[in-house]
Design an enzyme around this catalytic site. Sequence first.
Site, PDB file in Angstrom:
ATOM      1  N   ASP A  81       0.806  -1.233   0.000  1.00  7.57           N
ATOM      2  CA  ASP A  81       0.000   0.000   0.000  1.00  7.57           C
ATOM      3  C   ASP A  81       0.836   1.278   0.000  1.00  7.57           C
ATOM      4  OD1 ASP A  81       0.736  -0.886   2.605  1.00  7.57           O
ATOM      5  OD2 ASP A  81      -0.711   0.467   3.527  1.00  7.57           O
ATOM      6  N   GLU A 139      -0.501  -1.991   5.181  1.00 12.34           N
ATOM      7  CA  GLU A 139       0.366  -1.883   6.360  1.00 12.34           C
ATOM      8  C   GLU A 139       0.120  -0.582   7.098  1.00 12.34           C
ATOM      9  OE1 GLU A 139       3.060  -0.904   9.137  1.00 12.34           O
ATOM     10  OE2 GLU A 139       3.118   0.254   7.291  1.00 12.34           O
TER      11      GLU A 139
HETATM   12 ZN    ZN Z   1       5.005   3.704   6.519  1.00 10.11          ZN
HETATM   13 ZN    ZN Z   2       6.382   0.953   5.603  1.00 12.61          ZN
END
Ligand code: ZN
Ligand code: ZN
Length: 394
Positions: A81, A139
């Site tokens: 991401d 994440e």
């Molecule tokens: Zn980050």
């Molecule tokens: Zn990262």
Amino acid sequence: MIKEKIQQLSANIFNEVVANRRHIHAHPELSFHELETSVFVANKLEELGLEYHKMADTGLVALIKGDKPSDRVVALRADMDALPITEANDVPYKSQNNGVMHACGHDAHTSSLLGTAKILTELKSEFAGTVKLIFQPAEEKLPGGASLMIKQGVLENPKPQAVLGQHVMPFIDAGKVGFRAGKYMASTDEIYVTVKGKGGHGAQPQQNVDPVIITAHILTALQQVVSRFADPKSPSVLSFGKVIANGATNVIPNEVYLEGTFRTMDEKWRTDAHIRMKKMAEGIAESMGGSCEFNIMKGYPFLINEEKLTEATRSHAEDYLGKENVLDLDIWMAAEDFAYYSQVANSCFYRLGTRNESRGITSSVHTPTFDIEEDAFKISTGLMAYLAVKQLGN
Ligand SMILES: [Zn+2]
Ligand SMILES: [Zn+2]
């Protein structure tokens, strides 16, 4: 020798890894929306003849089985991401999605792991054991792609004996990596507080309940949770970056709003601290005639690099890169959802240097000028392949 073969394969794919990184970099997608990135990874896995299955919507998992018999399994993880940041770099691969940018290097993690997958696929006849590739979403956003992938069974069937993750580090020169055994990154919790009083004219405090003064006491007192109740051997950080009292020189407001972050490296203390902070804030507010709504949104747990695995992995890295290119890391009170893997499986999260001062590539992650020295791919793909086959006992 397997090391030399990996080095050769890694050199062969360097240009391809750079091209993949640039494609992903130019087409960043926000957490839980990694649709095109997921298709891109799926296509690359198909090109390698690897079967994959989807998990947590945009996540992908694939296995590479060595031809030699073995039950051992190692998992390699990349995140996919990007962040809600507008890229300020003037580069040919600049983000084409306005307001979205790969400012944490997850483009590099994904393209590097695809490169590692290619190396291992070409090396299948040479090693024993199974490599599980994990491409995870989100994440950067709670509850974290890792936690969803784990809930959906990413660490089962087959169960890995070790999970390895690699993250770019703009403070380390490209060509080098960093390790730290034991606790490495912090748990993170978001704190939202509303202190309620009774507003009125600033000249008549006796008729009001001043939430600003209550807040001042709460802010000071809460620091003592860290300085007096936390074990000094274990780090804790409490910071309030937002304090809004919307009164005026002569107006006492009705309420004050606060936002902060609490970070530590001990799960029991984390829970105790939550209870203590809430009790303290509510008690102070009540004793001063007001009230307080104290809410905590729990974030990621702390990240721990399992000692034996990390020592072994570090020594394999020294073997692959030379001792002078393997550094020690200090603890870092930022958070990372790889921590979820580290809480349930033997894990090692290490840092890939991506700095190149001579080219001005020095910006921190999560900034609009963040970029990486792509020469880091000269070591990243092969290193991870080497760490994996070594972990599998080859
Ligand atoms: Zn980050
Ligand atoms: Zn990262």
